[in-house]
Design an enzyme around this catalytic site. Structure first.
Site, short mmCIF file in Angstrom:
data_model
loop_
_atom_site.label_atom_id
_atom_site.label_comp_id
_atom_site.label_asym_id
_atom_site.label_seq_id
_atom_site.Cartn_x
_atom_site.Cartn_y
_atom_site.Cartn_z
N GLU A 139 0.79 -1.23 0.00
CA GLU A 139 0.00 0.00 0.00
C GLU A 139 0.83 1.29 0.00
O GLU A 139 0.83 2.04 0.99
CB GLU A 139 -0.97 -0.01 1.20
CG GLU A 139 -1.89 -1.22 1.21
CD GLU A 139 -2.97 -1.17 2.29
OE1 GLU A 139 -2.88 -0.30 3.17
OE2 GLU A 139 -3.91 -1.97 2.22
N GLU A 185 -5.24 -8.57 0.60
CA GLU A 185 -5.91 -8.26 1.87
C GLU A 185 -7.39 -8.01 1.61
O GLU A 185 -7.74 -7.34 0.64
CB GLU A 185 -5.36 -7.00 2.55
CG GLU A 185 -4.04 -7.16 3.20
CD GLU A 185 -3.56 -5.89 3.89
OE1 GLU A 185 -4.40 -5.08 4.36
OE2 GLU A 185 -2.33 -5.70 3.95
C1 FCB Z 1 -4.53 -2.22 5.54
C2 FCB Z 1 -3.15 -2.54 6.06
C3 FCB Z 1 -3.14 -3.64 7.09
C4 FCB Z 1 -4.30 -3.53 8.05
C5 FCB Z 1 -5.60 -3.38 7.29
C6 FCB Z 1 -6.83 -3.31 8.17
O1 FCB Z 1 -4.55 -0.95 5.00
O2 FCB Z 1 -2.31 -2.94 5.02
O3 FCB Z 1 -1.90 -3.60 7.75
O4 FCB Z 1 -4.09 -2.52 8.95
O5 FCB Z 1 -5.55 -2.24 6.49
#
Ligand code: FCB
Length: 474
Positions: A197, A383
């Site tokens: 990110e 994620e």
């Molecule tokens: C993302 C992050 C991860 C976690 C999630 C909820 O942005 O990469 O580390 O905090 O959100």
């Protein structure tokens, strides 16, 4: 150069223009079955070093920007830090046993740079290298394919003291770190994610000031962003040189964007936001350079770009990691920030305990959009997950029905978009265990496994039990 109003790339329109892709309403369907996905689909969970490891200063680990930020009063809720976290540094065998028992076949983790280097130009710390080597062996012994992220936000503080990612020299330091890790683990780890990110590293950390290092300067954030992307581009060939048959990519956090209304002003605002939030990353990564219309808007805040940088950033990758949580609604807001836009809080929609909109169809919409706009090749959901206020009940169980539904609905949306022709090859749930949720501290739980931070007891939640049943095709 195209300008925003003529730009055909729009999040809400693409899916309707792309005939091969469908975004059916997955919301109320039957829970999906594993057999509806390809047999070689990757099923994982994701974590990151600072959020779970603890062992803050053990075995030669030095201070990270998150240690410094967390120690600064008022920055993290409850004054929490990652000093102990889930104590994964010592308890990883138990955590990986849980992962194996869930039926995962992959596991995404990140490497704490401050465990490996303690000074510029120094030697890698043997104990740090050995820890990650043991960790990788532990994954492989349990049938978990390791997916290593090199940078998930825990920059060594000694590098921040020299300017951090705003300094071009940090790119070279990242390459040193990348070289050390890929040499040590490359015989066993084939999959590498350079950055997690870059939006958050650059914008939340250096413009919004809500993450470490906590600056609030837009120009700094854009320079940071450029160096992060450059370090990705330069790391890819290095990883390939050190790792036989390496598969390399990066993970972007992306949102489908909606205009707050059908007014031309809000639609134009959405496109301006799109230029910074989406195309600022994907355009240079896929060889188009930074979007000119956004460069025109950010004016003097634009980063310094050296000859050859854009070519380096556009290096071909093996996959794109997509982190998806929620859509964003954008309103025209003259004079607000460099782009005159406002991101509205969700209204009259279902949200998680963090106030994030629950929108499984947004996942399908986003993926179809990326595929349509860039054809990045294989994509992985690196994620996706949800935060709820979980409690362990008198029977010792965590009945996180909402998280189970969130997971089911997002997997159903994923199945549909794959069926529609978008090449997604794996899914990593965020997260295996509850953990240190950055500025939110420990109050925000995302795990499939509950952590009691007093006792470090692990309890598989109902969502985790459902994922286990799904993975074992029960
Ligand atoms: C993302 C992050 C991860 C976690 C999630 C909820 O942005 O990469 O580390 O905090 O959100």
């Amino acid at each position: 150069m195209e300008s925003f109003p003529n730009n055909p790339i729009t999040h809400s329109n693409n899916v309707h223009r792309t005939e091969t892709m469908t975004t059916t309403n997955s919301t109320d369907q039957q829970p999906p079955a594993r057999s509806e996905f390809a047999s070689d689909f990757l099923w994982g969970c994701a974590t990151s070093s600072y959020q779970i490891e603890g062992a803050g200063f053990e075995d030669g680990r030095v201070e990270s920007i998150w240690d410094r930020f967390a120690a600064t009063p008022g920055k993290v809720k409850g004054g929490a830090s990652g000093a102990v976290a889930c104590d994964h540094y010592h308890r990883w065998p138990e955590d990986f046993d849980i992962g194996r028992d869930l039926g995962l076949n992959a596991y995404r983790f990140s490497i704490a740079w401050p465990r490996i280097f303690s000074e510029v130009g120094g030697k890698p710390n043997q104990k740090g290298l050995d820890f990650y080597s043991r960790l990788v062996d532990g994954m492989l012994e349990r049938g978990l394919q390791p997916w290593a992220t090199l940078y998930h936000w825990d920059l060594p503080q000694f590098l921040q003291d020299r300017g951090g990612w705003a300094e071009r020299g940090t790119v070279d330091a990242f390459l040193e770190f990348t070289d050390a890790m890929t040499r040590r683990l490359g015989d066993r780890v084939q999959h590498w994610i350079t950055h997690n990110e870059p939006w958050c590293t650059s914008m939340i950390g250096n413009w919004e000031g809500l993450h470490a290092p906590g600056f609030t300067d837009f120009a700094t954030a854009l320079q940071v962003c450029h160096h992060v992307l450059l370090s990705h581009g330069k790391a890819v060939p290095l990883i390939r040189a050190n790792v036989p048959d390496a598969k390399v990519g990066l993970s972007l956090s992306l949102h489908p964007l909606r205009a707050a209304s059908s007014s031309p002003e809000d639609e134009a605002a959405r496109l301006r936001h799109d230029g910074l939030r989406y195309r600022w990353f994907l355009d240079p990564l896929y060889g188009r350079g930074y979007p000119q219309a956004t460069l025109d808007l950010v004016k003097d805040a634009a980063p310094a770009i050296h000859p050859g940088d854009l070519e380096a950033i556009a290096v071909k990758t093996d996959f794109l990691g997509v982190n998806y949580y929620f859509p964003e609604t954008i309103q025209d807001a003259p004079g607000e920030g460099p782009l005159s836009v406002r991101v509205l809080p969700p209204q009259d929609v279902e949200t998680t305990a963090l106030g994030w909109e629950v929108a499984p169809e947004g996942l399908a919409e986003l993926l179809a959009c990326i595929e349509n706009d860039y054809h990045p090749g294989p994509m992985y959901i690196t994620e996706n997950g949800s935060c709820y206020d979980d409690v362990v009940n008198a029977d010792g169980e965590v009945c996180d029905v909402e998280r189970r539904r969130y997971l089911q609905r997002h997997l159903a949306a994923l199945r549909d978009v794959i069926d529609g022709g978008v090449p997604v090859k794996g899914y990593f749930a965020w997260s295996l265990v509850d953990n240190f949720e950055w500025a939110e501290g420990y109050g925000r739980r995302f795990g499939l496994v509950h952590i009691d931070y007093d006792t470090q007891q692990r309890t598989l939640k109902e969502s985790g039990k459902w994922y286990r049943g799904f993975l074992r095709q029960e």
